[in-house]
Design a protein around this motif. Sequence first.
Motif, PDB file in Angstrom:
ATOM      1  N   SER A   1      22.262   8.711 -17.444  1.00 20.83           N
ATOM      2  CA  SER A   1      22.869   7.831 -18.444  1.00 20.83           C
ATOM      3  C   SER A   1      24.076   8.474 -19.105  1.00 20.83           C
ATOM      4  CB  SER A   1      21.837   7.445 -19.501  1.00 20.83           C
ATOM      5  OG  SER A   1      21.306   8.602 -20.121  1.00 20.83           O
ATOM      6  N   ASN A   2      24.106   9.818 -19.147  1.00 24.63           N
ATOM      7  CA  ASN A   2      25.276  10.544 -19.656  1.00 24.63           C
ATOM      8  C   ASN A   2      25.669  11.585 -18.608  1.00 24.63           C
ATOM      9  OD1 ASN A   2      25.593   9.458 -22.470  1.00 24.63           O
ATOM     10  ND2 ASN A   2      23.461  10.155 -22.592  1.00 24.63           N
ATOM     11  N   PRO A   3      26.251  11.129 -17.496  1.00 31.61           N
ATOM     12  CA  PRO A   3      26.483  12.033 -16.359  1.00 31.61           C
ATOM     13  C   PRO A   3      27.485  13.139 -16.695  1.00 31.61           C
ATOM     14  CG  PRO A   3      27.603   9.939 -16.044  1.00 31.61           C
ATOM     15  CD  PRO A   3      26.759   9.762 -17.242  1.00 31.61           C
ATOM     16  N   VAL A   4      27.191  14.318 -16.149  1.00 29.89           N
ATOM     17  CA  VAL A   4      28.063  15.480 -16.294  1.00 29.89           C
ATOM     18  C   VAL A   4      28.838  15.645 -14.996  1.00 29.89           C
ATOM     19  CG1 VAL A   4      28.148  17.981 -16.624  1.00 29.89           C
ATOM     20  CG2 VAL A   4      26.498  16.586 -17.925  1.00 29.89           C
ATOM     21  N   PHE A   5      30.160  15.772 -15.114  1.00 31.17           N
ATOM     22  CA  PHE A   5      31.020  15.921 -13.943  1.00 31.17           C
ATOM     23  C   PHE A   5      31.586  17.330 -13.906  1.00 31.17           C
ATOM     24  CE2 PHE A   5      35.259  15.731 -11.974  1.00 31.17           C
ATOM     25  CZ  PHE A   5      34.926  15.213 -10.735  1.00 31.17           C
ATOM     26  N   ASP A   6      31.453  17.987 -12.736  1.00 30.31           N
ATOM     27  CA  ASP A   6      31.971  19.336 -12.534  1.00 30.31           C
ATOM     28  C   ASP A   6      33.186  19.255 -11.619  1.00 30.31           C
ATOM     29  OD1 ASP A   6      32.536  21.957 -11.994  1.00 30.31           O
ATOM     30  OD2 ASP A   6      30.523  22.496 -11.294  1.00 30.31           O
TER      31      ASP A   6
END
Length: 957
Positions: free
Chosen positions: A285-290
């Motif tokens: 729901s709160n995706p982390v992008f690397d």
Amino acid sequence: MKTIRNSRLAQAVRGALLFAMLPAVAVAQDEAAEEIKTLDRVEVTGTRLKTSEAEGLVPVQRITRADIERTGLTSVADIIQSLTGSGSALNTKFNSSGNFGFPPDGSGVGAGSAQADLRHLGSKRVLVLVDGIRWVNEASASGVGAATDLNTIPLAIIDRIEVLEDGASSLYGSDAIAGVINIITRKDFEGISVNAQVGQYGEGDGTTKSIDFAWGGGTERVNVFLGLSYTDQDVIYSRDREQAAFPVPGTGVAFGSSGTPTGRFIFIDPNTLAEYDVTPNDGASNPVFDPSQTGCSRTDDYHCFGTADRFNFAQYNLLLTPSERVGAFGQVRFQFSEAVSGYAKVLYNRRKSTNQAAPEPLFFGPEAGTGNPLADNIFISALNPYNPFGFDLDSATNLILIGRRPVEGGARVFEQEVDTWYVGAGLEGAFNAGERTLYWDVNLAVSENKAEQANYGSYNIRKIALALGDPAACAAVAGCVPLNIFGGPGTITPEMLAWIQPVVRDRSQNELALFTANLSGSLFDLPAGSVDFATGFEHRRLEGWYQPDALTIAGDYNGVPSLPTSGKYDVSELFVELNFPLYEDSAIGQRLDLTVAGRYSDYSTGISEVTPKVGLRFQLAEELVLRASYAEGFRAPSIGELFGSASRFDAQLNDPCSTPLLDPSLAGNCATLGVPANYQQPNPQISITTGGNDQLDPETSKSFATGFIWSPSFLENSTAAERVDFEVTYYRHEIEGAIQAIDAQTQLDLCVQTLDALYCDGITRAPTGGINGFNNRLTNLGTIKTDGWDIDLVWVFPASDIGQFKAAWRNTLVGDYEAVGAAGQVQPQGPGIEVVDSAIPEWTSNFSLDWSRGGWSAGWTMRYISELREECGNAVSFPVCSNPATGINVLEATTYHDLQVGYRFEEFHDLGLTFGVNNVFDKDPPICLSCSLNGYDASTYDIPGGRFFYVRADIRF
């Protein structure tokens, strides 16, 4: 575009002719088609002459009230569409809102309406009359319609329907190129009748309820009729039928949408210049992008977008749209004297209907191709608190495409409310002129069709752009809250929805006012009989307008944009029809009649036309009539076609420049068009801009029909038959300057193949290669040609101890159909071909067998549709494509069987009870890969498939 050849027509014709000659079968011809020589002076659809020889001049199919009741259907359009000569037309099995958008003729989508098409020439080329008077065109709440919505005419008021499948502009004016449907209302009715029916599909859904009330009575001078009608049709969802549960049957979600609840993001990292095509993992729901992870094997909350991620929008579609109709009709007729009578009639009809589409997707970026600059040129700020990428997403630099479907906002629901008013009055009578009797009538009618549509579930793209931009700019506007399109389902909050989700309301109206005056009778005598004539004057005023929501006009609507339309014109016409008896009782035949007719039409738009018609009727013997007719016709451009403003519809198009190329030889042409190598089309849904053209010329047509009616006397009142009638008609229609836009896929294919500006002008591409503009406007396209045969037989068996049987068999065989653009481009339609949600079967056939004995009655009907072929398109690699080697899918020949049994209790107010089953053997319609919704062709087959059970009770006092 592959060419699919017509290879079965000859066999079909031979089979039909041989079968027609068998003595054990028969055709549908109703009780009204008694022996033509015995008719009194009546008016027959297809001629204005009131003579006993009028019957048999032209091919007219009659559907009596008893025929209507035998179908178990509750819509006039469904009954007409079941005829063998009918083509593909809109009905309530089309879930026709959402991405259907706005057709280029300015008519709107006609959501919830039901129309009629004859000879596959289009609904706008069919004229609908009620008691010989022109009926108002529909208002669709999304445009100004050019066709009639038959749902505005309640079944309760109908005595019979007469269908003329021949060009008739010389008799009835514009719009009668393909034929005329004349609905005759009930008049001389005595007593009270109540008719109630309830039906349901075997799966327990799609319940249809109807109740009709009729009352009539009067005195020697006054006759009154009142009819009331109520019909309620329940919804069937696509998800409730296995075949319709996916965008293209048998392909899973491969052809689903890239606008998903989790979102698809195609962009270039401005720091590393790496290109990404990613979607968040489920549950993030709160995706982390690397940004350091550039491949598809990722340990952050994203993965590369793939086929399995596509969205199954079919789950939200409807197979049968809910519709509620209430109608009231009143008619009073006065006999002022033996020579003069008058009438007054009024009708009111209200339709409430609903269409539904999947939650509206949000597409942003140059590859979005929406045609809306607010979406195509979106700017998403790095300061947006939900932006996980850490940099701006700018359409001008690094953004390619974002697709996010806010399921939080619910499905798109389109609710229509359509009101129809009709008021008519007239006088009619006869007088003697010397030894001759002349008949006259004058008529005045005013009618209106007004529609309103409320759209729930769409979005305000301007507010979305503000909510995705700089949070400070959003905070400066009351009510604005930053929007989260980056998380999964549920991350768009009610507060966000309250800011971006309006209710969109559109309205439209069509009005018709007319005055007619007619005179008919005989002029003088020739050796073979009197020269009969009919002449008349008609003046019509047509006015229509379409008013979209202010949000749409401002360009802030995320859905299909459009602009207002308004226009009016009037027309004055004169016609004359003459019948000359050339000889009677000669050595070569009993009678030969020559009929000539002509009509002059003068339009306020500057159009003036003369349309002639000539016909021969040769009664070779008491039992055999030969006939032939030639007619020229025209159709004036409609209000929508002339004055329709720029609007849009969304089409599923396969870009020929998308890799892997179906035709590798086109790689150079694609490069010339600015398409990069290895370009892959991310979104097959392309927005097409359409609009009217005030420079359009009228369509013109030539129609020819010939054939015979044979009632063999050696079978009449014999041990084998009470009556046998055999009728054969050959027809040919040719339309020049047909008003339509070139098929969008055809235009795109020809642009890539030829690079010709004729096709490429109006098609623009973004620097990424995707189509971001597609202009597809109306023009006088070219020619439409079609021909074929109607072969009908009726066999009424003698009454016996076991009752009386009547068999009926009707056939239409299409020999040729060709639509060619003004520059010679051949359109994809043809006999035996399925394309663009419509089909032209080579052979359609209806066979029925009716039985009656005392109070009992029963009927069995078989409806046959011959094999169709379609291109598999991008589904060619799936098993559902029946012949991958050729890229052709076959829709197998389909036969439906219907059964009805009834009993009438004469001793109890003539109470009748009827039980029926349509589609007795539970036949599913064949899978259609090219159809835009649900995998069905809703205008050709019984949708949604499955048995339909119904019971009906009627009682008379």
